[in-house]
Scaffold this active site. Structure first.
Site, PDB file in Angstrom:
ATOM      1  N   ARG A 238       0.851  -1.340  -0.016  1.00  0.00           N
ATOM      2  CA  ARG A 238       0.152  -0.378  -0.171  1.00  0.00           C
ATOM      3  C   ARG A 238       0.417   1.322  -0.460  1.00  0.00           C
ATOM      4  NH1 ARG A 238      -3.646   0.033   3.234  1.00  0.00           N
ATOM      5  NH2 ARG A 238      -4.452  -1.872   2.809  1.00  0.00           N
ATOM      6  N   GLY A 259       6.778  -2.186  -4.568  1.00  0.00           N
ATOM      7  CA  GLY A 259       6.890  -1.326  -3.944  1.00  0.00           C
ATOM      8  C   GLY A 259       5.730   0.102  -3.089  1.00  0.00           C
ATOM      9  N   HIS A 260       5.920   0.294  -2.448  1.00  0.00           N
ATOM     10  CA  HIS A 260       4.693   1.061  -1.425  1.00  0.00           C
ATOM     11  C   HIS A 260       5.546   2.064  -2.738  1.00  0.00           C
ATOM     12  CE1 HIS A 260       8.324   1.922   0.620  1.00  0.00           C
ATOM     13  NE2 HIS A 260       7.928   3.539   0.996  1.00  0.00           N
ATOM     14  N   ASN A 261       3.548   3.250  -3.229  1.00  0.00           N
ATOM     15  CA  ASN A 261       3.388   4.145  -4.390  1.00  0.00           C
ATOM     16  C   ASN A 261       4.030   3.755  -5.409  1.00  0.00           C
ATOM     17  OD1 ASN A 261       2.950   5.688  -1.476  1.00  0.00           O
ATOM     18  ND2 ASN A 261       5.318   5.832  -1.010  1.00  0.00           N
ATOM     19  N   SER A 279       7.980   3.628  -4.809  1.00  0.00           N
ATOM     20  CA  SER A 279       8.125   5.192  -5.546  1.00  0.00           C
ATOM     21  C   SER A 279       8.316   5.875  -6.937  1.00  0.00           C
ATOM     22  CB  SER A 279       8.354   6.351  -5.201  1.00  0.00           C
ATOM     23  OG  SER A 279       8.238   6.763  -3.528  1.00  0.00           O
TER      24      SER A 279
END
Lengths: 364, 364, 364
Positions: A238, A259-261, A279
């Protein structure tokens, strides 16, 4: 379960030849095909194998002579690999998930289950979650609070859908995938060893005072577009504040880590075991080969191809094909590699040159 | 769910400016912030975005002028990334695991559940297992015989905890992780191909008589320290005789593989998809980038940084930063890579030198 | 739980010395051994550690003097690593899966459960599935329709077995593995970017008209031979038309990805996190180190060794040892790497040669 040659050809938008009413019940390689199978013989090289098997009908390519191959019926596939999509779809009966809600499922009273959805044994659905119409949820899946599953989605056994995750229509998720784990985002109170190493490109190796890591919590969720497929045991974390996003039509293989973002575009193809650090932004139609990876905070343009096992450490412009560790343009990588292959022999040439010019042996 | 600017600043140990009683209910990027959000604007570059959104309050860095930015209230974060830990923690309501033991959980009568622990639906807890006070165990988790879970631990859905595994206090484990699978340890009755290859560095390629593999069973367990986090679908194998050990405060990302007998130190940071082969020893505060790996039986010193995708094939001294395949000191790796980039052009120079000196073309 | 030295030696086919009736209940490292442990001291270097611990009995190698080591009894192990297989097997009590079928299991009436099979809590077994005699199925496993599990198999918690998958006798599958997910096989209606890139080796980088991916369904299943072991969270995809096949005796570690249509031979050893893309053929006794990978449609001969993290992009002949990215013969790789290590210094030599011969500096 039988389908006529005529029906299959029509489903493919292809041409049927010969006994178009002949019925087949499965696909087979030419040499193993029984009389009830449709043999896959989309290349002239299969001519011999067809006589070893006992197929009466086959899918062949343009220009092949079905009668000379001893067939009673044939389907002409102009693009054989594309024909496989239609053929296998027509003959796939799908997983057995019984209609309705299995009595062993644990469903919060505030969850909403759409019409004609099928919920398998021992599924857990949390407060406020919504499952779309005709969605199929296999055994042992967990859908956490306020998650949304689109219409016609197929969620295989043991998938974990985290809180507030949104899954689009017609999405397919293979067993064991985890959508909506917390992002891997930790920070030390003072500048850490790794921040120092990045800032100085590895120059500063002085030991730091010991520090502990503090979690940056993931308040965002994950948003999966329509027509996405996600492989077995793949994990998508998330976002921290905004959501991690997977665009419509993107296909993700097994054991991929996102991964996140991250923001992945539409119609991308991400093969097995690739990793996107936090990201990362991927454009549309990006193709990444197996075991490749992208470092955090990078942007990869539309239509980029990243070859298998490549390690991307800088942004990649749209349309590029990159390869290697670190990944560079494919032709640059090939040129460097060819030079490296010659290098052991060229080292001897350099030794000889040195002796001839400087009248002394190389001393390194 | 609202928090005042004053409360949040106090939780961060930071300074509140302006209307400190203003309440916010969530975090947002400056351009997307609504009037009830606290905007994250810890860099002067966000000044324009703040005017696009409608935030009344923001977190800003030292030196930024909150009034000029049109804000009613602001919090000054001296180290913005560290502030994110406190901010997101304050606003994270955590997963919905209802208090008490869900009636569908299957708990052996000999298991001990600590006070105020929350056990979710369809959890399985085996004979003699212990769950600490206030621990939260999400849906579908299995905890095998005699495993111990510390106080305040949070075990997400579908995690598998093997027999006799010990998990410390405040540990967080993401969905699908497997703690305590059997180690990958097999042996042939006579010396195997791969043992011969290692012993001779690849010289002996003579075919061997066919042999089967015999398992070395894993009699040890896994010991996870306090304050450890473990990512989704990560696997940590049990030891052969002694335990596999993860030190206090270490954070492990998704899809990490930690082999049998490994001993990982304290406060390490292990990013996604890294692999530690069997019997690796990691010091304290080691940082490993995504997809990196360490070969079996190696020792990595304290404060080592292993960059993303690096492949470590020999011991690494404390404080080193290593990179590449095989991994070497970062500056050595950069130097080699720069030389390799020049190599295709230099090959032409060598050809010219050879012609000039030896009056003949290079013939390799 | 006690075993006499005599019994253990007999189980190993090894020699017992001294007080052969002495009983031990576990294995231990020499320095940590208590009086009830059998110390593992198969190397003279453990002599000192034995005196630190309090073992009365130990396993030692040929030529070591058990009486001088202060032991009351000893077992001589001619091949110490192989002895570990027998020792650990004798002392492993295995997972606690109660006999019979747990009342919480959800078993379709048409499934067949063999005599003396043990089925754990919350297991789901689908229509027409068969579980062999004495097989042990741990908690939360799902076995889909018409899958077959062999006799004496051990399926750990949370494993997913797909429809029509066949698992041989004595197979062990660690937690979270997924056998029989759908293959990652997608096709575009027209030639795609990646097909063009492969065909032209990266020359054609012209943007393509946007296209969507169509799934080629997986009508085949997975066939796992006898005596296979499969690691935690490993995934093995089903074949498109024929089955994906794993040969007898092959051992697979954690987080391995085996694509659709692969055919893996017998007695292979596949270490953690390796990936086989679609349609790879592996011979017998192939050994692959951790994180290595093989590109699609390649053939790897018998007795090949692929070192850790190697990336195989072309067929490998039987008996070869390959290394690197791309993987080449081990000695070729070592030679190239040695030359690369020298390259930064040799670049200076080349500059000097250029100055001496051409009276001008190198201008690249």
């Amino acid at each position: 379960m039988g389908h006529s040659i005529k029906e299959i050809a029509a489903a493919l938008g292809a041409e049927a030849l010969g006994a178009a009413d002949l019925e087949v019940s499965g696909l087979a390689e030419p040499g193993r095909a029984g009389p009830g199978d449709l043999a896959l013989a989309m290349s002239p090289k299969y001519a011999d194998a067809l006589t070893e098997g006992s197929a009466r009908a086959a899918v062949i390519s343009e220009g092949m002579d079905w009668q000379a191959l001893g067939l009673e019926a044939a389907i002409i596939a102009p693009r054989p690999r594309f024909a496989m999509a239609g053929l296998t779809s027509a003959l796939d009966s799908g997983p057995a998930i019984a209609a309705g809600i299995h009595p062993s499922a644990v469903i919060d009273p505030s969850a909403e289950i759409g019409p004609d959805a099928a919920i398998g044994p021992l599924v857990v659905i949390g407060p406020g979650a919504k499952v779309g119409s005709k969605a199929r949820i296999a055994a042992q899946v967990t859908i956490a609070e306020e998650a949304v599953i689109g219409a016609d989605a197929l969620i295989h056994s043991g998938v974990r859908i985290g809180a507030r995750v949104r899954i689009g229509d017609r999405v397919v998720i293979q067993p064991g995938a985890v959508i909506g784990g917390d992002g891997f985002s930790f920070v030390t109170e003072e500048v850490s060893t790794v921040e120092a190493a990045r800032a100085t490109l590895g120059k500063a190796e002085a030991p730091q005072a010991p520090q502990s890591w503090h979690r940056i919590h993931s308040l965002g969720a994950v948003e999966i577009g329509d027509d996405v497929e996600i492989g077995a045991n793949t994990t998508i974390d998330r976002g921290t504040v905004a959501n991690t996003v997977i665009g419509d039509g993107t296909k993700i293989d097994n054991q991929v880590h996102i991964g996140h973002n991250c923001r992945v575009g539409e119609d991308c193809l991400l093969c097995g075991q690739i990793g996107l650090a936090g990201s990362v932004v991927l454009g549309d139609r990006v193709v990444m080969g197996g075991q490749s990876g992208v470092s955090d905070n990078l942007t990869i343009g539309d239509d980029v191809v990243i070859t298998g096992a490549a390690v991307v450490l800088s942004n990649v412009a749209a349309g590029r094909i990159v390869m290697g560790y670190p990944a560079v343009k494919m032709d640059t990588n090939v040129e460097m590699y060819k030079a490296l292959r010659r290098l052991p022999r060229v080292m001897k040439t350099i030794d000889q040159l040195q002796k001839a010019v400087f009248k002394r042996p190389q001393n390194d």
